[in-house]
Enzyme design. Structure first.
Site, PDB file in Angstrom:
ATOM      1  N   GLU A 124      25.774  -1.043  17.226  1.00 21.09           N
ATOM      2  CA  GLU A 124      24.715  -0.881  18.184  1.00 21.09           C
ATOM      3  C   GLU A 124      23.459  -1.716  17.642  1.00 21.09           C
ATOM      4  OE1 GLU A 124      23.610   3.202  18.571  1.00 21.09           O
ATOM      5  OE2 GLU A 124      25.689   3.922  18.428  1.00 21.09           O
ATOM      6  N   LYS A 156      19.858  -2.176  16.043  1.00 21.91           N
ATOM      7  CA  LYS A 156      18.963  -1.488  15.395  1.00 21.91           C
ATOM      8  C   LYS A 156      17.640  -1.676  15.851  1.00 21.91           C
ATOM      9  CE  LYS A 156      17.728   0.242  10.625  1.00 21.91           C
ATOM     10  NZ  LYS A 156      16.087  -0.065  10.950  1.00 21.91           N
ATOM     11  N   ASP A 159      13.781  -1.509  16.304  1.00 19.64           N
ATOM     12  CA  ASP A 159      12.793  -1.631  15.386  1.00 19.64           C
ATOM     13  C   ASP A 159      11.459  -0.735  16.014  1.00 19.64           C
ATOM     14  OD1 ASP A 159      11.311  -1.888  13.069  1.00 19.64           O
ATOM     15  OD2 ASP A 159      10.769  -3.929  13.311  1.00 19.64           O
ATOM     16  N   TYR A 185      20.381   7.398  21.351  1.00 22.52           N
ATOM     17  CA  TYR A 185      21.632   7.071  20.545  1.00 22.52           C
ATOM     18  C   TYR A 185      22.255   8.158  19.428  1.00 22.52           C
ATOM     19  CZ  TYR A 185      18.309   6.121  16.722  1.00 22.52           C
ATOM     20  OH  TYR A 185      17.277   6.030  15.804  1.00 22.52           O
ATOM     21  N   LYS A 204      21.136  -5.262   7.869  1.00 26.08           N
ATOM     22  CA  LYS A 204      19.726  -6.029   8.300  1.00 26.08           C
ATOM     23  C   LYS A 204      19.631  -7.496   8.377  1.00 26.08           C
ATOM     24  CE  LYS A 204      16.612  -3.551   8.378  1.00 26.08           C
ATOM     25  NZ  LYS A 204      15.704  -2.836   7.136  1.00 26.08           N
ATOM     26  N   CYS A 257     -13.920  -8.579 -12.950  1.00 27.66           N
ATOM     27  CA  CYS A 257     -13.578  -7.777 -11.682  1.00 27.66           C
ATOM     28  C   CYS A 257     -14.421  -8.644 -10.584  1.00 27.66           C
ATOM     29  CB  CYS A 257     -13.806  -6.625 -11.570  1.00 27.66           C
ATOM     30  SG  CYS A 257     -13.632  -5.620 -10.102  1.00 27.66           S
ATOM     31  N   CYS A 272     -17.000  -5.711  -9.151  1.00 23.76           N
ATOM     32  CA  CYS A 272     -18.215  -5.304  -9.997  1.00 23.76           C
ATOM     33  C   CYS A 272     -18.534  -5.954 -11.242  1.00 23.76           C
ATOM     34  CB  CYS A 272     -17.776  -3.949 -10.533  1.00 23.76           C
ATOM     35  SG  CYS A 272     -16.682  -3.886 -11.571  1.00 23.76           S
ATOM     36  N   CYS A 301      -9.179  -3.641 -13.686  1.00 18.14           N
ATOM     37  CA  CYS A 301     -10.648  -3.308 -13.723  1.00 18.14           C
ATOM     38  C   CYS A 301     -10.789  -2.267 -14.867  1.00 18.14           C
ATOM     39  CB  CYS A 301     -11.445  -3.200 -12.522  1.00 18.14           C
ATOM     40  SG  CYS A 301     -13.143  -3.103 -12.857  1.00 18.14           S
ATOM     41  N   CYS A 334     -16.110   1.265 -10.531  1.00 21.46           N
ATOM     42  CA  CYS A 334     -15.895   0.130  -9.655  1.00 21.46           C
ATOM     43  C   CYS A 334     -15.980   0.580  -8.301  1.00 21.46           C
ATOM     44  CB  CYS A 334     -14.801  -0.792 -10.136  1.00 21.46           C
ATOM     45  SG  CYS A 334     -14.576  -1.942  -8.837  1.00 21.46           S
TER      46      CYS A 334
END
Length: 663
Positions: free
Chosen positions: A112, A114, A116, A222, A310, A404, A407, A422, A427
């Protein structure tokens, strides 16, 4: 009166049939005007006789808005996920294993598409639809009955007198509905959904069914869940019966006896799946015979009689315009490629994750490069590789920032890690991400407290940590942009409700490193309160199944931190429940036993038997290994029984198992 009641029943039956022809078969037999006139006549009769209105009437598909969140519901039978394969050879390996486990006997496969979408369990009693539940974690889902009723391809009653039958399938959003919805969101200056699956999931979780009804969702049936009095022998027969029940069944399924024919059929979709009116991400291969399915059995999470192939993700070429860095809740800096917009798998992609510094270096991705991108899991865009042959010399090598970007604090990379972090525990970007995680659905589940509102609250100085959420007032909220009296009341109610979600969710919500939802549940059951957990040593923690040294060390370090201790006290002061019902044993009959259940049990469901073992100190696993200490055998036990005999593992019957429980 009798004539009017008869007309009401006649109209309901006729409207149901016309809806089936229009929405499920896509073959309308009357004009919209004729349908509308019949529907209005039915509405008028029900308005005159409100006591005649029943839940399965066509007029009751769209109900009123619910207050609070969705209630939890435990499935009669777990809704298992599917194992994935990505190549023809892996499919052949699956076929060889199945044939070996069945002793070489002949078998058929049903293949069948698949879909989504979002797996949903529909419950009917005496033929009447009574409940719709999301898959959730496979054991416990959310009751979304009011929203499911709005889906026109789901019948509100079926021709079955079974006292209980569960029909399982996929709720999805057709491509045309998805495109129309995203266009509307763009017109409203809202972020469009990334793909039809996300749109379907978001639509099913609306508290107002009227919004769900506008989204024009659909449903493919199904599978069969728990049921009573249903005699169906195969997947093919099930699909035929589901169509007879007036469910929409995907017509693109086929039956084969040879795995090579299965592979040929799967690849016949390589070039034509994009022309389907709905999104697919693969094909599902199932053993056709239910008797053979039962013999093959399941692992803890997946059936051994089915596999999902898949499809390889769609790819596209585009240019890296720049590389930007964002922060997560643990302070990790994550680079992302800013791309020249390109259409990929139904959406326009402008950014793609680059994961970390090592990933960029390994793939030699530079600013200005032409790259190949794809959607990992059909959702998140990522850069697969660069195309060095297209460089003209203007490209620049990217280096991670030394401070960072939020910050300005120094960033560090610890030994053995790929991530830069960081160093500032305060932060603002990290705090925002921590709060967003804390309020998320699988954590404290505070509906209405999205990222934009969290940022508003932080910017206004109304919150500084997760505990401050519980100190918010209505006066503070109504002053925020986009808030009114009603939205403020709704958010405060959701915040109050979240106080009672229990210790397991609180532990996950706190964002303790390596402590996911499952570890949170295990810890809650083992310790019963946050106070007991805070006193636990590494040795105490590693003595628990599923808690390894890495998790244990992280928990101990978290609760030794004075700031975290203060946060716990602050949450406690606001009334957040940080206790759980500690798991207690009925007795120690199965103490130390590692038990495998195989075959069909007559006196217990599989879940009941597993719970009975665990409540007596034992542990259930899905496969027989050298560590297995006991195998409980029902009828038609299959390969696990044979393996247990070969290993010399003790074996008992279901009757003996029952005697053990009664000791």
């Amino acid at each position: 009166m009798d004539t009017e009641k008869a007309r009401l029943l006649e109209l309901r039956k006729k409207i149901d049939e016309l809806s089936y022809q229009y929405y499920t078969l896509d073959k309308p037999t009357v004009t919209d005007y004729e349908y509308d006139m019949m529907y209005r006549e039915l509405e008028n009769i029900e308005k005159a006789h409100p006591d005649w209105v029943t839940p399965d009437s066509p007029t009751q598909r769209v109900g009123s808005k619910i207050s609070g969140g969705f209630e939890k519901y435990t499935h009669d039978r777990p809704m298992l996920s599917l194992g994935d394969v990505f190549s023809d050879d892996e499919l052949r390996e699956f076929d060889q294993r199945v044939r070996s486990d069945l002793g070489g006997e002949s078998l058929e496969y049903v293949v069948e598409l698949k879909i989504d979408g979002l797996a949903v369990n529909l419950i009917y009693e005496q033929g009447q639809f009574i409940r719709g539940v999301t898959r959730g974690d496979g054991v416990v889902g959310e009751d979304i009955t009011n929203n499911v009723r709005t889906i026109r391809t789901i019948p509100l009653h079926i021709a079955s007198d079974s006292p209980h039958i569960e029909i399982r399938g996929e709720v999805y959003m057709p491509i045309t509905s998805f495109e129309a919805l995203n266009q509307q969101r763009r017109d409203d200056e809202l972020e469009p959904f990334a793909n039809p699956r996300n749109a379907a999931a978001g639509s099913l979780r609306q508290l107002d069914p009227r919004i769900t009804a506008q989204r024009k969702l659909a449903f493919f049936a199904y599978a069969l869940g728990g049921n009573s009095g249903i005699e169906i022998k195969s997947q093919e027969e099930l699909l035929q019966d589901l169509a007879q029940f007036h469910f929409q069944v995907n017509p693109e399924y086929r039956k084969f006896t040879d795995i090579e024919d299965v592979i040929t059929f799967i690849h016949s979709w390589d070039d034509r799946r994009d022309s389907l009116p709905y999104a697919t991400d693969g094909m599902v291969v199932k053993v056709n015979s239910f008797a053979q399915q039962a013999r093959l059995g399941n692992t803890v999470k997946i059936p051994r009689w089915a596999i999902a192939y898949k499809f390889p993700p769609e790819q596209a070429k585009t240019k890296v315009l720049g590389i930007s860095v964002s922060l997560g809740r643990t302070g990790v800096l994550t680079p992302a490629a800013d791309l020249e917009p390109v259409h990929l798998a139904g959406t326009t992609v402008k950014r793609a994750t680059l994961h970390n510094e090592d990933y960029i270096k390994e793939k030699d991705i530079r600013i200005g490069d032409t790259v190949v991108i794809q959607k990992a899991g059909e959702i998140i865009p990522e850069v697969v590789r660069s195309l060095p042959e297209r460089r003209d010399g203007s490209e620049t090598v990217f280096t991670m920032p030394t401070t960072c970007p939020a910050c300005g604090s120094p960033v560090v990379r610890r030994d053995g890690e790929a991530a830069w972090r960081c160093t500032n525990p305060d932060c603002p970007a990290v705090i925002g991400e921590k709060i967003a995680h804390f309020v998320s659905r699988d954590a404290m589940n505070i509906d209405g407290l999205g990222d934009a509102i969290v940022q508003q609250l932080l910017a206004q100085g109304l919150i500084h940590d997760v505990a401050d959420i519980y100190g918010l007032t209505k006066e503070e909220l109504v002053d925020l942009e986009g808030f009114g009296e009603k939205s403020a009341d709704n958010l405060l109610k959701a915040i109050e409700t979240s106080k009672s979600v229990g210790l397991a969710r609180v532990l996950f919500a706190l964002g303790i490193r390596f402590v996911g939802a499952k570890a949170g549940r295990v810890l809650a059951e083992s310790f019963g309160s946050v106070d007991a957990l805070m006193k636990a040593s590494t040795e105490d923690l590693t003595a628990i199944d599923d808690i390894g040294p890495r998790i244990a060390d992280s928990i101990v370090a978290y609760f030794r931190d004075a700031k975290n201790q203060a946060l716990i006290e602050k949450l406690r002061a606001h009334g957040v429940d940080m206790t759980a019902e500690k798991k207690t044993l009925i007795n120690t009959t199965f103490d130390g036993e590692i038990v495998v259940l195989t075959g069909k049990l007559q006196m217990f469901s599989r879940k009941e038997a597993e719970q009975a073992v665990e409540a007596r100190g034992g542990k259930c696993t899905s496969s027989v290994t050298k560590k297995t200490t006991l195998v409980v055998v029902g009828t038609d036990p299959g390969s696990k029984y044979e393996k247990a005999k070969k290993l010399g593992t003790p074996i008992i019957s279901e009757n003996e198992f029952k005697e053990w429980l009664e000791r």
